[in-house]
Enzyme design. Structure first.
Site, PDB file in Angstrom:
ATOM      1  N   ARG A 204       0.826  -1.185  -0.052  1.00 27.67           N
ATOM      2  CA  ARG A 204       0.131   0.024   0.103  1.00 27.67           C
ATOM      3  C   ARG A 204       0.858   1.176   0.190  1.00 27.67           C
ATOM      4  NH1 ARG A 204      -2.510  -4.007   1.544  1.00 27.67           N
ATOM      5  NH2 ARG A 204      -0.591  -4.365   2.618  1.00 27.67           N
ATOM      6  N   THR A 205       1.821   1.254   1.017  1.00 31.41           N
ATOM      7  CA  THR A 205       2.510   2.830   1.081  1.00 31.41           C
ATOM      8  C   THR A 205       3.251   3.124  -0.191  1.00 31.41           C
ATOM      9  OG1 THR A 205       2.700   2.101   3.346  1.00 31.41           O
ATOM     10  CG2 THR A 205       3.981   3.840   2.804  1.00 31.41           C
TER      11      THR A 205
ATOM     12  N   HIS B 252       5.046   6.028  11.385  1.00 32.36           N
ATOM     13  CA  HIS B 252       4.664   5.784  10.054  1.00 32.36           C
ATOM     14  C   HIS B 252       3.643   6.911   9.877  1.00 32.36           C
ATOM     15  CE1 HIS B 252       3.262   3.884   6.446  1.00 32.36           C
ATOM     16  NE2 HIS B 252       3.111   2.687   6.716  1.00 32.36           N
TER      17      HIS B 252
ATOM     18  N   ARG C 235      11.255   3.859   3.207  1.00 35.63           N
ATOM     19  CA  ARG C 235      10.964   3.026   4.168  1.00 35.63           C
ATOM     20  C   ARG C 235      12.274   2.157   4.580  1.00 35.63           C
ATOM     21  NH1 ARG C 235       5.720  -1.069   4.376  1.00 35.63           N
ATOM     22  NH2 ARG C 235       4.910   0.994   4.939  1.00 35.63           N
TER      23      ARG C 235
ATOM     24  N   LYS D  27      25.993  -4.096  -2.061  1.00 38.04           N
ATOM     25  CA  LYS D  27      27.239  -4.134  -2.157  1.00 38.04           C
ATOM     26  C   LYS D  27      28.003  -3.580  -0.967  1.00 38.04           C
ATOM     27  CE  LYS D  27      26.496  -3.585  -6.956  1.00 38.04           C
ATOM     28  NZ  LYS D  27      26.639  -2.172  -7.971  1.00 38.04           N
TER      29      LYS D  27
END
Ligand code: CP
Length: 311
Positions: A53-54, A131, A103, A82
């Protein structure tokens, strides 16, 4: 709200006026979803943790605003694999994008990123901490369904320890005289720092281990949460608590007429499928509101004025 560009990393830093401005913008974008307000701008979405969703609603928001999106949904395909540091990744992406949505699994990562670049950072979730864009769509959903934010009884159920959505929502509600009911096992109870936050801000709360008819009957909003398996160091501890609270249709007979059930999603077992067709179920509409809330956040973070936000 300032018309200059700024990051949006924590709801705890937002004033009541900022929250109300974002709600006005959300309502504007629900009425006017398509525009060219981001024409010529590039937004990067950097997801170091999984999301449906986000990420997709942020990307939809950019597309509907006429902007372009770059980024990754799986950090293993980036040079992080890496050994590139977050510091260097942010500095690099800041060369390419006008705004970065991020995120990350580390608490504080978004705040830290905002301190190493002048490009606005929008926190799309940092560990168990914050959030804030979810909070804006939650507030918008509450406002739409209740007609007000003031004086509501909000029952939060499930994983109140690791659930960043409940932590952010609790902080944002301090402006609106809520009553909270926290329903959780002792292992997943609301952390003391958030209980202290309630006491310091004069917010009434009760803690319960039972998801009782009495608690359901007094709720305006029931906010269900998933037990956050990914935050448990010991899988056996997760197994012990994962199915403690399930909301079923048969439990809703005592509900007030205005009750709405929210959930940030994804759900696992905490809302039975038989609830989906009930008038109280609002979680899929809630996720749809995420596009409008994120259009609001992006334009505000970039200092883009929009018409009609005072109505
Ligand atoms: N609510 C929420 O954050 O969902 P995703 O993890 O799918 O983005």
């Amino acid at each position: 709200m300032s018309s200059s560009a700024h990051s949006f990393v924590s709801i705890a830093q937002a004033s009541k006026e900022q929250i109300e401005e974002l709600l006005r913008r959300s309502a504007y974008f629900e009425q006017h979803p398509n525009s060219e307000l981001l024409k010529g701008r590039v937004v990067a979405t950097l997801f170091f943790e999984p999301s449906t969703r986000t990420r997709l609603s942020f990307e939809t928001a950019v597309n509907r605003l006429g902007g372009r999106v770059i980024g990754f949904s799986d950090a293993s395909t980036s040079s992080t694999s890496k050994g590139e540091t977050l510091n260097d990744t942010i500095k690099m992406v800041a060369n390419y994008a006008d705004l970065i949505v991020m995120r990350h699994y580390l608490e504080g990562a978004a705040q830290w990123a905002s301190e190493v670049t002048d490009v606005p950072i929008v926190n799309a979730g940092d560990g168990a901490n914050q959030h804030p864009s979810q909070t804006m769509l939650d507030l918008y959903s509450i406002l739409k369904t209740q007609g007000r934010l003031e004086g509501l009884t909000i029952t939060m159920v499930g994983d109140l320890k690791y659930g960043r959505t409940v932590h952010s929502l609790l902080q944002a509600m301090k402006f609106f005289r809520p009553k909270f009911r926290f329903v959780a096992s002792r292992e997943l109870a609301m952390p003391e720092e958030y209980l202290r936050f309630c006491r310091e801000n004069g917010i009434e709360y009760e803690e319960h281990t039972e998801f009782s008819p009495e608690v359901i009957a007094e709720s305006d909003i029931i906010y269900m949460t998933r037990v956050q398996r990914e935050r448990f160091a010991d899988p056996l501890e997760y197994e012990k608590v994962k199915d403690l609270y399930t909301l079923r249709k048969s439990m809703l007979g005592v509900a007030k007429p205005n009750l709405k059930i929210l959930h940030p999603l994804p759900r696992v077992n905490e809302i039975d499928r038989d609830v989906d067709s009930c008038p109280e179920a609002y979680y899929f509409e809630q996720a749809r509101n995420g596009v409008f809330a994120r259009q609001a956040i992006i334009t505000d973070a970039l200092g883009i004025e929009i018409p009609d936000t005072k109505h």
